[in-house]
Design a protein around this motif. Structure first.
Motif, PDB file in Angstrom:
ATOM      1  N   THR A  71       0.844  -1.190   0.000  1.00  0.00           N
ATOM      2  CA  THR A  71       0.000   0.000   0.000  1.00  0.00           C
ATOM      3  C   THR A  71       0.881   1.241   0.000  1.00  0.00           C
ATOM      4  O   THR A  71       2.049   1.176   0.384  1.00  0.00           O
ATOM      5  CB  THR A  71      -0.934   0.027   1.228  1.00  0.00           C
ATOM      6  N   ASP A  72       0.307   2.351  -0.414  1.00  0.00           N
ATOM      7  CA  ASP A  72       0.970   3.646  -0.289  1.00  0.00           C
ATOM      8  C   ASP A  72       0.436   4.399   0.928  1.00  0.00           C
ATOM      9  O   ASP A  72       0.946   5.461   1.265  1.00  0.00           O
ATOM     10  CB  ASP A  72       0.740   4.487  -1.550  1.00  0.00           C
ATOM     11  N   GLN A  73      -0.593   3.860   1.582  1.00  0.00           N
ATOM     12  CA  GLN A  73      -1.177   4.517   2.750  1.00  0.00           C
ATOM     13  C   GLN A  73      -0.271   4.357   3.964  1.00  0.00           C
ATOM     14  O   GLN A  73       0.469   3.382   4.078  1.00  0.00           O
ATOM     15  CB  GLN A  73      -2.550   3.938   3.059  1.00  0.00           C
ATOM     16  N   SER A  74      -0.393   5.298   4.894  1.00  0.00           N
ATOM     17  CA  SER A  74       0.369   5.210   6.144  1.00  0.00           C
ATOM     18  C   SER A  74      -0.212   4.094   7.004  1.00  0.00           C
ATOM     19  O   SER A  74      -1.385   3.720   6.845  1.00  0.00           O
ATOM     20  CB  SER A  74       0.287   6.528   6.904  1.00  0.00           C
ATOM     21  N   PRO A  75       0.587   3.572   7.934  1.00  0.00           N
ATOM     22  CA  PRO A  75       0.046   2.560   8.844  1.00  0.00           C
ATOM     23  C   PRO A  75      -1.191   3.060   9.597  1.00  0.00           C
ATOM     24  O   PRO A  75      -2.142   2.305   9.806  1.00  0.00           O
ATOM     25  CB  PRO A  75       1.213   2.278   9.795  1.00  0.00           C
ATOM     26  N   LYS A  96       9.298  -4.886   9.401  1.00  0.00           N
ATOM     27  CA  LYS A  96       9.639  -6.154   8.746  1.00  0.00           C
ATOM     28  C   LYS A  96      10.566  -5.859   7.581  1.00  0.00           C
ATOM     29  O   LYS A  96      10.891  -4.708   7.303  1.00  0.00           O
ATOM     30  CB  LYS A  96       8.373  -6.870   8.240  1.00  0.00           C
ATOM     31  N   THR A  97      10.942  -6.891   6.853  1.00  0.00           N
ATOM     32  CA  THR A  97      11.768  -6.728   5.665  1.00  0.00           C
ATOM     33  C   THR A  97      11.028  -7.302   4.472  1.00  0.00           C
ATOM     34  O   THR A  97      10.651  -8.472   4.472  1.00  0.00           O
ATOM     35  CB  THR A  97      13.123  -7.441   5.821  1.00  0.00           C
ATOM     36  N   GLY A  98      10.801  -6.457   3.460  1.00  0.00           N
ATOM     37  CA  GLY A  98      10.158  -6.891   2.231  1.00  0.00           C
ATOM     38  C   GLY A  98      11.189  -7.311   1.207  1.00  0.00           C
ATOM     39  O   GLY A  98      12.389  -7.337   1.480  1.00  0.00           O
ATOM     40  N   ALA A  99      10.730  -7.602   0.016  1.00  0.00           N
ATOM     41  CA  ALA A  99      11.622  -8.045  -1.059  1.00  0.00           C
ATOM     42  C   ALA A  99      12.634  -6.979  -1.449  1.00  0.00           C
ATOM     43  O   ALA A  99      13.720  -7.291  -1.920  1.00  0.00           O
ATOM     44  CB  ALA A  99      10.801  -8.456  -2.289  1.00  0.00           C
ATOM     45  N   ARG A 100      12.280  -5.691  -1.237  1.00  0.00           N
ATOM     46  CA  ARG A 100      13.163  -4.590  -1.647  1.00  0.00           C
ATOM     47  C   ARG A 100      13.679  -3.755  -0.489  1.00  0.00           C
ATOM     48  O   ARG A 100      14.234  -2.684  -0.711  1.00  0.00           O
ATOM     49  CB  ARG A 100      12.433  -3.697  -2.649  1.00  0.00           C
ATOM     50  N   ILE A 106       1.094  -4.460   8.802  1.00  0.00           N
ATOM     51  CA  ILE A 106      -0.077  -4.683   9.647  1.00  0.00           C
ATOM     52  C   ILE A 106      -0.695  -6.000   9.194  1.00  0.00           C
ATOM     53  O   ILE A 106      -0.857  -6.228   7.996  1.00  0.00           O
ATOM     54  CB  ILE A 106      -1.084  -3.522   9.510  1.00  0.00           C
ATOM     55  N   TYR A 107      -1.024  -6.844  10.169  1.00  0.00           N
ATOM     56  CA  TYR A 107      -1.527  -8.187   9.873  1.00  0.00           C
ATOM     57  C   TYR A 107      -2.964  -8.354  10.354  1.00  0.00           C
ATOM     58  O   TYR A 107      -3.335  -7.866  11.417  1.00  0.00           O
ATOM     59  CB  TYR A 107      -0.684  -9.242  10.579  1.00  0.00           C
ATOM     60  N   PHE A 108      -3.752  -9.100   9.560  1.00  0.00           N
ATOM     61  CA  PHE A 108      -5.088  -9.515   9.959  1.00  0.00           C
ATOM     62  C   PHE A 108      -5.408 -10.813   9.238  1.00  0.00           C
ATOM     63  O   PHE A 108      -4.677 -11.239   8.345  1.00  0.00           O
ATOM     64  CB  PHE A 108      -6.138  -8.432   9.668  1.00  0.00           C
ATOM     65  N   ASN A 109      -6.493 -11.457   9.642  1.00  0.00           N
ATOM     66  CA  ASN A 109      -6.929 -12.691   8.988  1.00  0.00           C
ATOM     67  C   ASN A 109      -8.186 -12.430   8.180  1.00  0.00           C
ATOM     68  O   ASN A 109      -9.058 -11.668   8.602  1.00  0.00           O
ATOM     69  CB  ASN A 109      -7.210 -13.787  10.018  1.00  0.00           C
ATOM     70  N   ILE A 118      -0.592  -6.160   5.205  1.00  0.00           N
ATOM     71  CA  ILE A 118      -0.621  -4.933   4.411  1.00  0.00           C
ATOM     72  C   ILE A 118       0.648  -4.178   4.786  1.00  0.00           C
ATOM     73  O   ILE A 118       0.867  -3.873   5.965  1.00  0.00           O
ATOM     74  CB  ILE A 118      -1.860  -4.072   4.722  1.00  0.00           C
ATOM     75  N   ALA A 119       1.484  -3.886   3.797  1.00  0.00           N
ATOM     76  CA  ALA A 119       2.789  -3.292   4.086  1.00  0.00           C
ATOM     77  C   ALA A 119       3.050  -2.074   3.220  1.00  0.00           C
ATOM     78  O   ALA A 119       2.576  -1.975   2.095  1.00  0.00           O
ATOM     79  CB  ALA A 119       3.890  -4.330   3.863  1.00  0.00           C
ATOM     80  N   ARG A 120       3.833  -1.172   3.784  1.00  0.00           N
ATOM     81  CA  ARG A 120       4.300  -0.006   3.047  1.00  0.00           C
ATOM     82  C   ARG A 120       5.808   0.064   3.188  1.00  0.00           C
ATOM     83  O   ARG A 120       6.348  -0.089   4.286  1.00  0.00           O
ATOM     84  CB  ARG A 120       3.678   1.271   3.595  1.00  0.00           C
TER      85      ARG A 120
END
Length: 129
Positions: A71-75, A96-100, A106-109, A118-120
């Protein structure tokens, strides 16, 4: 040999309910393919949805998926949106660490128990160029 990811597959109990959840909560486009199959279109990639036993070549189980979406949104914006949609957060915001590189996640089920992240990507630090 490999240059990217085209699609992944999540196994769900009810494809209609899963499509409704992802469209409402994440605003993704639900698309049809191969006749009656459905997927969640996200940019140039998609998440195909299947029910248990629909695909016999894999060892799928309901709720065993774990997907990171960007996402481009803030947490804070993501948390507010999830709260407005009645979606409980299981963790985050957390570094966390993403691919780049570094991300804030933020995690949910989803209703089937699949873990959705959902990560930025973190903005670069230092003086503006």
């Amino acid at each position: 040999m490999i240059r990217g990811i085209d699609h992944i597959v999540l196994t769900v109990r009810d494809i209609d309910a899963a499509c409704a959840f992802y469209a409402r909560v994440l605003g993704v486009e639900v698309v049809a393919f191969a006749g009656t199959r459905r997927a969640l279109q996200i940019g140039g990639q998609k998440i195909n949805l299947q029910t248990l036993g629909q695909e016999t070549r894999n060892h799928a189980a309901i709720g065993c998926g774990d997907v990171c979406l960007l996402t481009d949104q803030s947490p804070e914006q993501v948390l507010a949106h999830l709260a407005a949609q009645g979606v409980p957060v299981t963790e985050g915001p957390v570094a966390k660490t993403g691919a780049r590189g570094p991300i804030t996640s933020i995690y949910f089920n989803d209703p089937d128990g699949n873990l959705i992240e959902i990560a930025r990507y973190d903005p670069p630090h230092g003086p503006a160029a």
